[in-house]
Design a protein around this motif. Structure first.
Motif, PDB file in Angstrom:
ATOM      1  N   GLU A 198     -15.172  53.621 -42.704  1.00  0.00           N
ATOM      2  CA  GLU A 198     -14.011  55.388 -42.503  1.00  0.00           C
ATOM      3  C   GLU A 198     -13.218  55.059 -40.906  1.00  0.00           C
ATOM      4  O   GLU A 198     -12.866  55.791 -40.856  1.00  0.00           O
ATOM      5  CB  GLU A 198     -15.176  55.954 -42.823  1.00  0.00           C
ATOM      6  CG  GLU A 198     -15.800  56.157 -44.548  1.00  0.00           C
ATOM      7  CD  GLU A 198     -16.965  55.363 -44.657  1.00  0.00           C
ATOM      8  OE1 GLU A 198     -18.222  55.193 -43.464  1.00  0.00           O
ATOM      9  OE2 GLU A 198     -16.818  54.639 -45.705  1.00  0.00           O
ATOM     10  N   ASP A 199     -14.546  54.993 -40.007  1.00  0.00           N
ATOM     11  CA  ASP A 199     -14.011  54.674 -38.488  1.00  0.00           C
ATOM     12  C   ASP A 199     -13.171  54.002 -38.653  1.00  0.00           C
ATOM     13  O   ASP A 199     -11.973  54.641 -38.030  1.00  0.00           O
ATOM     14  CB  ASP A 199     -14.759  54.510 -37.791  1.00  0.00           C
ATOM     15  CG  ASP A 199     -15.775  55.362 -38.057  1.00  0.00           C
ATOM     16  OD1 ASP A 199     -16.521  56.652 -37.940  1.00  0.00           O
ATOM     17  OD2 ASP A 199     -17.450  55.027 -37.509  1.00  0.00           O
ATOM     18  N   GLN A 221     -10.452  52.813 -41.532  1.00  0.00           N
ATOM     19  CA  GLN A 221      -9.738  53.276 -42.023  1.00  0.00           C
ATOM     20  C   GLN A 221      -9.293  54.452 -41.405  1.00  0.00           C
ATOM     21  O   GLN A 221      -8.067  55.313 -41.502  1.00  0.00           O
ATOM     22  CB  GLN A 221     -11.072  53.633 -43.377  1.00  0.00           C
ATOM     23  CG  GLN A 221      -8.969  54.662 -44.334  1.00  0.00           C
ATOM     24  CD  GLN A 221      -8.310  53.640 -44.937  1.00  0.00           C
ATOM     25  OE1 GLN A 221      -8.461  52.373 -44.517  1.00  0.00           O
ATOM     26  NE2 GLN A 221      -7.240  54.011 -44.711  1.00  0.00           N
ATOM     27  N   SER A 222      -9.678  55.787 -40.765  1.00  0.00           N
ATOM     28  CA  SER A 222      -8.979  56.515 -40.176  1.00  0.00           C
ATOM     29  C   SER A 222      -8.557  56.414 -39.638  1.00  0.00           C
ATOM     30  O   SER A 222      -7.346  56.844 -39.132  1.00  0.00           O
ATOM     31  CB  SER A 222     -10.359  57.621 -39.322  1.00  0.00           C
ATOM     32  OG  SER A 222      -9.981  58.654 -38.549  1.00  0.00           O
TER      33      SER A 222
END
Length: 109
Positions: A59-60, A62-63
């Motif tokens: 998620e990091d 992707q962010s």
């Protein structure tokens, strides 16, 4: 900022990157904040890389990718974290004299 400029020159980065920096901007960047949303995403990701010692979540990544960074730029962010870590270790071992104003961290990592 002689020590920092010398280090950047060794890896062929122009000292011009220091032009326009303010103490307020440096403090904000140190807290992973910026007036530029894309830059702030990079700062937050870099901070997460430091805190997690490279073990960031999908998620990091992707962010930071959603903020507009590509794979090569993400690797570059990680490279800069690693370079800063390396130079900090070398400077501590060698007890390098700091020749520029100290910046105090706002909060511990």
């Amino acid at each position: 900022m002689t020590a920092a400029i010398t280090a950047f020159q060794l890896i062929r980065i122009s000292a011009d990157i220091f032009s326009g920096l303010t103490s307020t901007g440096l403090k904000a960047n140190g807290a992973a904040r910026s007036h530029d949303p894309k830059a702030e995403a990079a700062l937050r990701f870099a901070r997460k890389v430091v805190i997690e010692r490279g073990g960031v979540a999908a998620e990091d990544v992707q962010s930071v990718r959603a903020a507009g960074y590509g794979d090569a730029e993400i690797v570059e962010i990680v490279f800069h974290v690693a370079l800063n870590t390396l130079t900090n270790y070398v400077n501590r071992v060698e007890e390098t004299e700091i020749d520029f104003p100290l910046v105090q961290a706002n909060e511990p990592l």
